[in-house]
Design a protein around this motif. Structure first.
Motif, PDB file in Angstrom:
ATOM      1  N   UNK A  44      38.501 -17.742   6.075  1.00 40.01           N
ATOM      2  CA  UNK A  44      39.500 -18.313   6.970  1.00 40.01           C
ATOM      3  C   UNK A  44      40.152 -17.231   7.841  1.00 40.01           C
ATOM      4  N   UNK A  45      40.207 -15.993   7.340  1.00 43.98           N
ATOM      5  CA  UNK A  45      40.709 -14.903   8.187  1.00 43.98           C
ATOM      6  C   UNK A  45      39.777 -14.654   9.371  1.00 43.98           C
ATOM      7  N   UNK A  46      38.467 -14.688   9.109  1.00 45.80           N
ATOM      8  CA  UNK A  46      37.514 -14.522  10.195  1.00 45.80           C
ATOM      9  C   UNK A  46      37.630 -15.654  11.211  1.00 45.80           C
ATOM     10  N   UNK A  47      37.807 -16.874  10.723  1.00 43.61           N
ATOM     11  CA  UNK A  47      38.027 -18.011  11.626  1.00 43.61           C
ATOM     12  C   UNK A  47      39.273 -17.759  12.472  1.00 43.61           C
ATOM     13  N   UNK A  48      40.344 -17.306  11.816  1.00 41.32           N
ATOM     14  CA  UNK A  48      41.606 -17.063  12.525  1.00 41.32           C
ATOM     15  C   UNK A  48      41.447 -15.986  13.594  1.00 41.32           C
ATOM     16  N   UNK A  49      40.733 -14.891  13.280  1.00 42.49           N
ATOM     17  CA  UNK A  49      40.576 -13.837  14.282  1.00 42.49           C
ATOM     18  C   UNK A  49      39.758 -14.314  15.471  1.00 42.49           C
ATOM     19  N   UNK A  50      38.694 -15.047  15.215  1.00 44.79           N
ATOM     20  CA  UNK A  50      37.928 -15.611  16.328  1.00 44.79           C
ATOM     21  C   UNK A  50      38.823 -16.451  17.237  1.00 44.79           C
ATOM     22  N   UNK A  51      39.631 -17.311  16.633  1.00 48.13           N
ATOM     23  CA  UNK A  51      40.503 -18.185  17.414  1.00 48.13           C
ATOM     24  C   UNK A  51      41.545 -17.385  18.185  1.00 48.13           C
ATOM     25  N   UNK A  52      42.114 -16.366  17.536  1.00 50.75           N
ATOM     26  CA  UNK A  52      43.118 -15.538  18.210  1.00 50.75           C
ATOM     27  C   UNK A  52      42.502 -14.786  19.389  1.00 50.75           C
ATOM     28  N   UNK A  53      41.298 -14.267  19.204  1.00 54.47           N
ATOM     29  CA  UNK A  53      40.634 -13.558  20.301  1.00 54.47           C
ATOM     30  C   UNK A  53      40.284 -14.494  21.453  1.00 54.47           C
ATOM     31  N   UNK A  54      40.138 -15.778  21.153  1.00 52.23           N
ATOM     32  CA  UNK A  54      39.904 -16.773  22.198  1.00 52.23           C
ATOM     33  C   UNK A  54      41.198 -17.137  22.948  1.00 52.23           C
ATOM     34  N   UNK A  55      42.320 -16.581  22.495  1.00 51.69           N
ATOM     35  CA  UNK A  55      43.590 -16.822  23.160  1.00 51.69           C
ATOM     36  C   UNK A  55      44.350 -18.008  22.621  1.00 51.69           C
ATOM     37  N   UNK A  56      43.981 -18.493  21.438  1.00 51.84           N
ATOM     38  CA  UNK A  56      44.634 -19.666  20.856  1.00 51.84           C
ATOM     39  C   UNK A  56      45.692 -19.236  19.838  1.00 51.84           C
ATOM     40  N   UNK A  58      47.472 -18.900  16.475  1.00 58.12           N
ATOM     41  CA  UNK A  58      46.954 -19.004  15.106  1.00 58.12           C
ATOM     42  C   UNK A  58      47.965 -18.445  14.123  1.00 58.12           C
ATOM     43  N   UNK A  59      48.189 -19.179  13.025  1.00 61.28           N
ATOM     44  CA  UNK A  59      49.004 -18.692  11.915  1.00 61.28           C
ATOM     45  C   UNK A  59      48.139 -18.660  10.663  1.00 61.28           C
ATOM     46  N   UNK A  60      48.325 -17.621   9.850  1.00 64.13           N
ATOM     47  CA  UNK A  60      47.520 -17.429   8.653  1.00 64.13           C
ATOM     48  C   UNK A  60      48.370 -17.623   7.404  1.00 64.13           C
ATOM     49  N   UNK A  61      47.860 -18.414   6.472  1.00 61.36           N
ATOM     50  CA  UNK A  61      48.478 -18.586   5.156  1.00 61.36           C
ATOM     51  C   UNK A  61      47.482 -18.040   4.141  1.00 61.36           C
ATOM     52  N   UNK A  62      47.824 -16.904   3.524  1.00 65.83           N
ATOM     53  CA  UNK A  62      46.902 -16.209   2.630  1.00 65.83           C
ATOM     54  C   UNK A  62      47.709 -15.317   1.698  1.00 65.83           C
ATOM     55  N   UNK A  79      47.444  -7.035  15.322  1.00 66.83           N
ATOM     56  CA  UNK A  79      46.886  -6.439  16.532  1.00 66.83           C
ATOM     57  C   UNK A  79      46.101  -7.450  17.351  1.00 66.83           C
ATOM     58  N   UNK A  80      45.369  -8.347  16.677  1.00 66.22           N
ATOM     59  CA  UNK A  80      44.559  -9.322  17.423  1.00 66.22           C
ATOM     60  C   UNK A  80      45.332 -10.596  17.755  1.00 66.22           C
ATOM     61  N   UNK A  81      46.585 -10.699  17.280  1.00 70.81           N
ATOM     62  CA  UNK A  81      47.412 -11.830  17.671  1.00 70.81           C
ATOM     63  C   UNK A  81      47.569 -12.925  16.646  1.00 70.81           C
ATOM     64  N   UNK A  82      47.230 -12.648  15.392  1.00 72.79           N
ATOM     65  CA  UNK A  82      47.416 -13.635  14.327  1.00 72.79           C
ATOM     66  C   UNK A  82      48.830 -13.532  13.775  1.00 72.79           C
TER      67      UNK A  82
END
Length: 302
Positions: A44-56, A58-62, A79-82
């Motif tokens: 789910x972290x990888x999913x979150x980083x992809x989404x953040x790099x797309x400019x969307x 994203x909040x992470x619960x982990x 750094x990537x915006x999560x």
């Protein structure tokens, strides 16, 4: 490029990925020369980083430990915006890690997951982040989550109407999903994980829909995707042909592309499959778990 002001909330694994790429075919019981590479990871972290790099948004619960690895994971995410404000910091614990042993062609030879901290994401621990999920545009949960967390997330999805996307992580952890899956908008998995439901794909699709899953998307690697929705024959989407550098993270990129598309059209699963395949193809061409040059232009060009 913000398709939605509300965030995508990603719940699940956050760990360090260690990749060991063999220089020749593996010799069991012997020392094998390899190259090593370390990156932030977790499905789910990888999913979150992809989404953040797309400019969307994203909040992470982990959960992370209070070690150097945990600090690195949080700093890189920021750094990537999560948004990591909902990440739980556990004192006197080492952060979770995953080691992938890759064959010389980049395919997975062996995966080793040491992920005790994700087990702490039980209903009690997730109570503090419930308002965040209730106001989300989409909630994404990976199969690392403990068994008792799924009824909580499914119940929240039914109550709030926020679409819930489940991302399977392994055949072994498929048993963590409860029998009733009402409230699961989409389940993303691979062919091996589907086979844990039933030997024949069509029987497995029927069983998952009967349990309450809205859409099932199955990655078949180089053979593309199978997409099943209730009342329709499964559809096949071929995969783009690319030079494969490393398969690690490609499935997570697929899930991220699917989620980015669902933000714009929650029920257009065919469009989601196309975008997911495109993002997975891009990720196959880098040794990083997330393509380092991914940016909002990827969505704008599509």
């Amino acid at each position: 490029m913000n398709l939605s002001a509300a965030p995508i909330v990603c719940v699940g694994g956050l760990n360090i990925d260690r990749k060991l790429r063999l220089l020749a075919s593996a010799l069991l019981g012997s020392s094998n020369p390899c190259e090593s590479h370390e990156t932030p990871g977790g499905v789910v972290r990888n999913v979150a980083e992809n989404l953040a790099r797309l400019g969307l948004p994203v909040s992470l619960v982990a959960a992370v430990g209070d070690d150097a690895g945990g600090r690195m994971l949080l700093e890189q995410a920021a750094t990537v915006g999560i948004d990591t404000r909902a990440v739980i910091r556990l004192r006197r614990h080492a952060s979770d890690n995953y080691t992938a042993v890759l064959a010389p062609d980049g395919s997975l030879e062996l995966g080793l997951a040491s992920m005790p901290l994700v087990e702490s994401l039980n209903p009690w621990a997730l109570a503090a982040s419930q308002p965040l999920r209730a106001s989300a545009a989409l909630v994404v949960a990976d199969g690392n989550l403990p068994t008792d967390t799924w009824p909580l997330l499914l119940g929240e999805a039914r109550a709030s109407g926020v679409p819930l996307v489940g991302v399977a992580v392994s055949e072994a952890k498929m048993e963590r999903l409860p029998e009733r899956l009402d409230g699961l908008h989409l389940l993303v998995m691979n062919a091996g994980e589907l086979a844990t439901i039933a030997a024949e794909a069509n029987d497995a699709f029927d069983a998952l829909h009967a349990r309450g899953v809205g859409c099932v998307l199955v990655s078949k690697g180089a053979d593309g995707l199978l997409l099943s929705t209730p009342g329709r024959a499964p559809r096949h989407w071929p995969a783009p042909q690319v030079h494969v550098v490393d398969v690690t993270g490609a499935g997570d990129a697929l899930s991220a592309g699917v989620c980015a598309s669902l933000l714009k059209a929650p029920d257009d699963f065919d469009a989601a499959a196309r975008l997911g395949l495109d993002l997975a193809a891009l990720t196959l061409q880098t040794e990083d778990s997330v393509h380092p040059e991914l940016n909002p232009r990827f969505l704008e060009e599509r």
